[in-house]
Design a protein around this motif. Structure first.
Motif, PDB file in Angstrom:
ATOM      1  N   ALA A  66     -13.813  32.505 -28.824  1.00 24.20           N
ATOM      2  CA  ALA A  66     -13.192  31.220 -28.511  1.00 24.20           C
ATOM      3  C   ALA A  66     -13.665  30.737 -27.143  1.00 24.20           C
ATOM      4  O   ALA A  66     -13.914  31.536 -26.245  1.00 24.20           O
ATOM      5  CB  ALA A  66     -11.674  31.361 -28.526  1.00 24.20           C
ATOM      6  N   PRO A  67     -13.796  29.428 -26.969  1.00 22.45           N
ATOM      7  CA  PRO A  67     -14.375  28.895 -25.733  1.00 22.45           C
ATOM      8  C   PRO A  67     -13.427  28.889 -24.534  1.00 22.45           C
ATOM      9  O   PRO A  67     -12.209  28.916 -24.679  1.00 22.45           O
ATOM     10  CB  PRO A  67     -14.734  27.460 -26.112  1.00 22.45           C
ATOM     11  N   THR A  68     -14.042  28.856 -23.365  1.00 21.16           N
ATOM     12  CA  THR A  68     -13.354  28.631 -22.101  1.00 21.16           C
ATOM     13  C   THR A  68     -13.834  27.280 -21.585  1.00 21.16           C
ATOM     14  O   THR A  68     -15.027  26.997 -21.601  1.00 21.16           O
ATOM     15  CB  THR A  68     -13.695  29.728 -21.085  1.00 21.16           C
ATOM     16  N   TYR A  69     -12.912  26.442 -21.148  1.00 28.22           N
ATOM     17  CA  TYR A  69     -13.242  25.100 -20.682  1.00 28.22           C
ATOM     18  C   TYR A  69     -13.073  25.021 -19.166  1.00 28.22           C
ATOM     19  O   TYR A  69     -12.067  25.472 -18.630  1.00 28.22           O
ATOM     20  CB  TYR A  69     -12.327  24.058 -21.337  1.00 28.22           C
ATOM     21  N   ILE A  70     -14.049  24.428 -18.488  1.00 28.38           N
ATOM     22  CA  ILE A  70     -13.997  24.211 -17.043  1.00 28.38           C
ATOM     23  C   ILE A  70     -14.263  22.739 -16.789  1.00 28.38           C
ATOM     24  O   ILE A  70     -15.211  22.179 -17.342  1.00 28.38           O
ATOM     25  CB  ILE A  70     -15.049  25.063 -16.310  1.00 28.38           C
ATOM     26  N   SER A  71     -13.426  22.112 -15.978  1.00 29.27           N
ATOM     27  CA  SER A  71     -13.667  20.703 -15.664  1.00 29.27           C
ATOM     28  C   SER A  71     -13.446  20.455 -14.176  1.00 29.27           C
ATOM     29  O   SER A  71     -12.577  21.064 -13.549  1.00 29.27           O
ATOM     30  CB  SER A  71     -12.792  19.782 -16.501  1.00 29.27           C
TER      31      SER A  71
END
Length: 76
Positions: A66-71
């Motif tokens: 599953a992905p990890t999101y960085i913004s």
């Protein structure tokens, strides 16, 4: 349609903790389960980090890639 629940806790409008859950129904496939995230705001700059922990009948919690999101945002 699917069932989704989430909550956000903020401290001094600068630090944020988020958590959520998406129910995996019989027709939803494998995308669902727990989500978690943190956020930091400094003046006009905002940083967020979030992770999705997929759960399915075929894999254990967090083992499905599953992905990890960085913004990083600048708000004016």
């Amino acid at each position: 349609p699917s069932i989704r629940v989430g909550a956000e806790l903020s401290y001094k409008d600068r630090y944020t903790i988020r958590a959520g859950y998406k129910y995996i129904g019989p027709n939803d496939g494998t995308e669902g389960g727990l989500t978690a995230g943190v956020g930091l705001k400094y003046n006009s700059v905002q940083f967020d980090l979030a992770r999705r922990f997929d759960a399915s009948a075929n894999s254990g919690l967090g083992e499905s890639g599953a992905p990890t999101y960085i913004s990083l945002r600048y708000v004016w």
